[in-house]
Design a protein around this motif. Sequence first.
Motif, mmCIF file in Angstrom:
data_model
loop_
_atom_site.group_PDB
_atom_site.id
_atom_site.type_symbol
_atom_site.label_atom_id
_atom_site.label_comp_id
_atom_site.label_asym_id
_atom_site.label_seq_id
_atom_site.Cartn_x
_atom_site.Cartn_y
_atom_site.Cartn_z
ATOM 1 N N ASP A 34 17.390 -52.191 48.864
ATOM 2 C CA ASP A 34 16.521 -51.642 50.147
ATOM 3 C C ASP A 34 17.127 -50.336 51.318
ATOM 4 N N ARG A 35 18.106 -50.988 51.055
ATOM 5 C CA ARG A 35 19.157 -50.117 52.689
ATOM 6 C C ARG A 35 19.255 -48.956 52.360
ATOM 7 N N LYS A 36 20.201 -49.291 51.006
ATOM 8 C CA LYS A 36 20.208 -47.597 50.062
ATOM 9 C C LYS A 36 18.929 -46.464 50.214
ATOM 10 N N ASP A 41 15.210 -41.987 51.454
ATOM 11 C CA ASP A 41 14.387 -41.158 52.000
ATOM 12 C C ASP A 41 14.344 -40.478 53.315
ATOM 13 N N LEU A 42 14.922 -41.163 54.630
ATOM 14 C CA LEU A 42 15.510 -40.444 55.668
ATOM 15 C C LEU A 42 16.162 -39.089 55.573
ATOM 16 N N PHE A 43 17.139 -39.463 54.313
ATOM 17 C CA PHE A 43 17.659 -37.582 53.986
ATOM 18 C C PHE A 43 16.477 -36.623 53.631
ATOM 19 N N ALA A 44 15.600 -37.160 52.721
ATOM 20 C CA ALA A 44 14.652 -36.119 52.412
ATOM 21 C C ALA A 44 14.152 -36.110 52.869
ATOM 22 N N SER A 45 13.280 -36.996 54.348
ATOM 23 C CA SER A 45 12.952 -36.233 55.055
ATOM 24 C C SER A 45 13.509 -35.132 56.470
ATOM 25 N N VAL A 46 14.676 -35.620 56.542
ATOM 26 C CA VAL A 46 15.232 -34.508 57.393
ATOM 27 C C VAL A 46 15.748 -32.781 56.813
ATOM 28 N N LEU A 47 14.981 -32.961 55.211
ATOM 29 C CA LEU A 47 15.284 -31.607 54.336
ATOM 30 C C LEU A 47 17.033 -31.934 54.268
ATOM 31 N N LEU A 48 17.806 -33.006 53.668
ATOM 32 C CA LEU A 48 19.314 -32.543 53.198
ATOM 33 C C LEU A 48 19.217 -32.599 51.838
ATOM 34 N N ILE A 60 24.648 -36.508 49.430
ATOM 35 C CA ILE A 60 24.971 -36.899 50.632
ATOM 36 C C ILE A 60 25.292 -38.183 51.409
ATOM 37 N N TYR A 61 25.157 -38.840 50.539
ATOM 38 C CA TYR A 61 25.423 -40.737 50.603
ATOM 39 C C TYR A 61 26.481 -40.692 50.837
ATOM 40 N N ALA A 62 27.065 -40.370 49.647
ATOM 41 C CA ALA A 62 28.481 -40.842 49.363
ATOM 42 C C ALA A 62 29.817 -39.141 49.290
ATOM 43 N N SER A 63 28.929 -38.200 50.898
ATOM 44 C CA SER A 63 29.713 -37.341 50.828
ATOM 45 C C SER A 63 30.709 -37.812 52.262
ATOM 46 N N TYR A 64 32.139 -37.324 52.695
ATOM 47 C CA TYR A 64 32.239 -37.709 53.753
ATOM 48 C C TYR A 64 32.284 -37.030 54.400
ATOM 49 N N PRO A 65 32.079 -36.282 55.797
ATOM 50 C CA PRO A 65 31.520 -35.735 57.374
ATOM 51 C C PRO A 65 32.113 -34.087 57.240
ATOM 52 N N HIS A 66 33.484 -34.420 56.707
ATOM 53 C CA HIS A 66 33.750 -32.598 56.653
ATOM 54 C C HIS A 66 33.768 -32.354 54.990
ATOM 55 N N GLN A 67 33.124 -33.131 54.645
ATOM 56 C CA GLN A 67 32.113 -32.027 52.658
ATOM 57 C C GLN A 67 31.105 -31.464 53.229
ATOM 58 N N MET A 108 20.558 -40.223 61.636
ATOM 59 C CA MET A 108 21.200 -41.948 61.597
ATOM 60 C C MET A 108 20.510 -42.735 63.562
ATOM 61 N N ALA A 109 19.531 -41.127 63.870
ATOM 62 C CA ALA A 109 19.315 -41.979 65.061
ATOM 63 C C ALA A 109 18.220 -42.167 64.957
ATOM 64 N N LEU A 110 17.183 -42.087 63.650
ATOM 65 C CA LEU A 110 15.659 -42.163 63.262
ATOM 66 C C LEU A 110 16.300 -43.184 62.388
ATOM 67 N N ILE A 111 16.906 -43.798 61.762
ATOM 68 C CA ILE A 111 17.232 -45.035 60.585
ATOM 69 C C ILE A 111 15.897 -46.077 61.223
ATOM 70 N N LEU A 112 16.251 -46.360 62.510
ATOM 71 C CA LEU A 112 15.764 -48.328 62.711
ATOM 72 C C LEU A 112 14.225 -48.024 63.735
ATOM 73 N N GLU A 113 14.104 -46.183 63.592
ATOM 74 C CA GLU A 113 12.393 -46.124 64.245
ATOM 75 C C GLU A 113 12.207 -46.477 66.191
ATOM 76 N N PRO A 114 13.416 -46.519 66.863
ATOM 77 C CA PRO A 114 13.448 -47.012 68.366
ATOM 78 C C PRO A 114 12.202 -46.410 68.942
ATOM 79 N N ASP A 115 12.387 -47.378 70.470
ATOM 80 C CA ASP A 115 11.737 -46.649 71.515
ATOM 81 C C ASP A 115 11.776 -45.005 71.681
ATOM 82 N N VAL A 116 12.847 -45.337 71.870
ATOM 83 C CA VAL A 116 13.762 -43.379 72.285
ATOM 84 C C VAL A 116 14.566 -42.930 71.726
ATOM 85 N N VAL A 117 14.326 -41.801 72.042
ATOM 86 C CA VAL A 117 15.966 -41.030 71.120
ATOM 87 C C VAL A 117 15.772 -40.304 72.522
#
Length: 551
Positions: free
Chosen positions: A127-129, A134-141, A147-154, A167-176
Amino acid sequence: MAILKLRNLTVDLPPGADRAHAVEDVSLDVNSNEILCVVGESGSGKSVMGRTVMGLLGRTRLKPSAGRVLFGEENLLTASPARMRQIRGDRISMVFQEPMTALNPLMTVGRQINELLKIHRTMSHGDRKKRVHDLFASVLLPDPERIYASYPHQLSGGQRQRAVIAMALILEPDVVIADEPTTALDVTTQAQILKLIKDLQAAHRTAFMFITHDFGVVAEIADRVAVMQHGRVVETCTTANVLEHPKNDYTRTLLEAVPRLVPRAKCELTNPENVLAVRDLSKTFGARRRFFRRARRGIEAVKSVSLALRRGETLGIVGESGSGKSTLARCVVRLIESDAGEIRLGDIDFRALSRAQLRPYRKKIQMVFQDPYGSLNPRLTVGQLVAQGPIVHGESCQAAMETVRELLRLVGLEPFVADRYPHEFSGGQRQRIGIARALALRPQILVADEPVSALDVSVQAQVLRLLDNIRDRFNLAMLFITHDLRVAAQVCDRVAVMRYGQIVEEGPTERLFAAPENDYTRELLAAVPGKQWEAIRDARRAQAAGVIQTI
């Protein structure tokens, strides 16, 4: 209703700094279901304020000395480290300005975001994966599985920024708290991300403190605007009032510095010889041959690109994140090796030179990088960083340090900062240091990869004028990579539009902006944020000028 309240917040700078406080006596409210944009010059205290709210000043020499940060009724300045760990990410999250420093280089991007869900939510691994995909798709990655299996430099700079937003939106925070979250994004992706933020705000009544230097973004999404100067809030009002009827002189200065989406007059070249000619350049990543198995198909980052750059000319390369702009630049400078094609510096086949043969030609072509923090050695002072190139190429230490002082003045920094380290500067100041370092060898060609993306509008205008002056003074040729079409309009004589590793359209800036022939070019121009506000502003200026002329 205010969900986050800053009351008389003051954060001290270390002794010897250019002023006493990074943030001084700031009082602000961030309301539920509101986007508050905080604007101001580099070093005005915007990012320090955001990090103070998050409790991320850490071991820096910056310390809150007065005031309160109230989340609900809880003062975050007095919260324990354990309590702040509960709040961070789950209730308040942050999108950082420099994604490469926000992502762990030793972990894949997917694993880092998955870890947040594992700590703060009770969910199965599957479920986490799925949630991360789903969130990667929503931010148009593109290709969330990869992307999930890539390192940042890639990932490209824009893709890393979108991963940090996810990463900032994944937990649906009150303040961003979003610190320049769209700085590294091209205009089409920026428009999509801004829409995503508006949709999230509407669906979850999320409060955003949106730190930016882009008044086009402010015009698109802000409900209210706070303007900061030298650590103090000098003006706070609704977006319409700040953009159309600013009260403070500093606010008016910032608005005047916003580049227009109108190309500058074409520059007539005195010596139209080619100093750089690229023919059929190609680069593929990830392709591998395997015994007894089908070869893995790679990613064609650059596909048979050809271009020419003349002495005294600025050629802009624009396009979406991942279009191959930065890869093309690194191939031209030979920081990475291309697979095929030709790179000629005058009569020299630059691509055919061995490493030993290459060294004396390095000073002819220099590069300004997109991520200033990642390109500056944190163990060296600014003076050592800028002087390094001239010393390596035979200049005495005394002469090199004189060059350092001259260049620091040229890029708008005081010579005494030569003794400081990169981490002691704001993002915009680090970018100016990167420009000074690139100019230290007096190159013939400057390859600038997003050189002003981290700068606020007033400093951006100064740096663009600086680059123009340097180009004219040294008859310098520039390959200027940018996703900001306003900047391209102001600085480029010609523009080449890249998509999927290929140049789809090229021509004089004035012609290309006025009558683009390719559908993709038209999409880019249509997606520029704040176009409607700019059109209204220009119409009012024209009307005012007409009235004055009549009088």
